[in-house]
Design a protein around this motif. Sequence first.
Motif, PDB file in Angstrom:
ATOM      1  N   THR A   1       0.832  -1.213   0.000  1.00 13.31           N
ATOM      2  CA  THR A   1       0.000   0.000   0.000  1.00 13.31           C
ATOM      3  C   THR A   1       0.869   1.269   0.000  1.00 13.31           C
TER       4      THR A   1
ATOM      5  N   THR B   1      -3.807  -0.601  -3.884  1.00 11.10           N
ATOM      6  CA  THR B   1      -3.990  -1.467  -2.718  1.00 11.10           C
ATOM      7  C   THR B   1      -3.867  -2.886  -3.260  1.00 11.10           C
TER       8      THR B   1
ATOM      9  N   SER C   1      -4.436   7.319   1.463  1.00 12.16           N
ATOM     10  CA  SER C   1      -4.541   6.586   2.738  1.00 12.16           C
ATOM     11  C   SER C   1      -5.984   6.194   3.008  1.00 12.16           C
TER      12      SER C   1
ATOM     13  N   HIS D   1      -7.012   3.309   0.793  1.00 11.37           N
ATOM     14  CA  HIS D   1      -6.377   2.049   1.238  1.00 11.37           C
ATOM     15  C   HIS D   1      -7.142   1.505   2.437  1.00 11.37           C
TER      16      HIS D   1
ATOM     17  N   ILE E   1      -8.481  -2.260   2.111  1.00  4.76           N
ATOM     18  CA  ILE E   1      -7.470  -3.271   2.447  1.00  4.76           C
ATOM     19  C   ILE E   1      -8.036  -4.620   2.901  1.00  4.76           C
TER      20      ILE E   1
ATOM     21  N   ALA F   1      -0.195   5.992   3.690  1.00  4.53           N
ATOM     22  CA  ALA F   1      -0.545   4.833   2.855  1.00  4.53           C
ATOM     23  C   ALA F   1       0.166   3.581   3.382  1.00  4.53           C
TER      24      ALA F   1
END
Length: 353
Positions: free
Chosen positions: A10, A15, A49, A52, A56, A88
């Motif tokens: 990431t 991702t 961020s 992600h 995730i 990230a």
Amino acid sequence: MSKLVLGIETSCDETSAAVLADDVILSNVIHSQVDVHAEWGGVVPELASRHHAEQIDLIIKLALKKASVSLKDIDLIAVTRGPGLVGALLVGLGAAKGLSLAAGIPLVGVDHIQAHIHSTELTHGAAEYPALALVVSGGHTSLFLQPARFQYKLLARTRDDAAGEAYDKVAKLLDLGYPGGPVIDRLAAKGNPAAVRFSRVRMSDGSLDFSFSGLKTAVLAYTKKNADLLKTDDSANHKPLLDLLASFQNAIIAEIESRVRRVAKAEEIRSIGISGGVSMNSGLRGRMATLADEIGIPIYLPKPALTGDNAAMIAYLGAHSHEMGHEAPLVLNADPGLKLAEPSGAKRHPRSG
Ligand code: KG4
Ligand code: ZN
């Protein structure tokens, strides 16, 4: 029994999670945030961020499902710890550490640049050494001499923009969309690379370092001066634009080629590896293949799916790093400015209790 490794990546705007079984890719799920950043013409760290964090868990679940394994089958978790955007990186690290702790799976932190370098091995196996490794992406343009497989000597880096960043910025100023590399690559193939002359960059101190920001400024000046000529509703067929793009791409490739040529003259190298998002570029692939042929050594490129950021390369390097005795403690932190050195990461941490 094969060793199953879960990789998590990431560091920028992809991702990704992957499962490898003894260097064989069982799954490599890549969720690109290109659409999120497109309207800004580049990666916006805070948005990266946040996306992600949203993706995730799902991406990891998908990677396990596609590989037909469950978390309890995993023998090792490998995660990118740097370099990259700190927010990230922390998302991937948080997920990796949580899974490692909950399921009692060893964890290893991976250097993103080192993973790009070794991504060629997933397609071609280990290179012949000493080797020259060129990493060209949106964040990096670096040349390393590898005396042996896991040794790296930095020969050159960019002093300003990375090659991919130059592609993205030029695409933005010409309104061609984001990311700029693929679209410029496609259009440049239809233009005349000798149409616009851009001056070559030479470092006054004789260093091999790259610099691409002057070229970007030269394209901007040319665009302003020739605004009427470049104006079009049909960028895919407008000759003056195609010629400008072909000349820009030619200048980027010429700069890379001249550095590789200088190293090949000065050092005994037995192979060339090229990795990172820009290694997808058809012009670069063609010219470097011709150069390698001329020098009489093989050139190794990752297959297209492994050129950009992906977790398969993280799992691959993590597995080898673990074999060499590296393991990360749960206090492993993100290192946005991580510099590639040999050996990578901390030596295996003695487990307490
Ligand atoms: O390795 P990567 O996915 O991410 C970073 O670590 O930066 O590389 C992304 C970069 C972008 O700047 C993109 O424009 C560039 O790679 N790129 C290309 C091509 N495909 C992607 N540049 C030139 N030609 C291409 N075909
Ligand atoms: Zn990368």
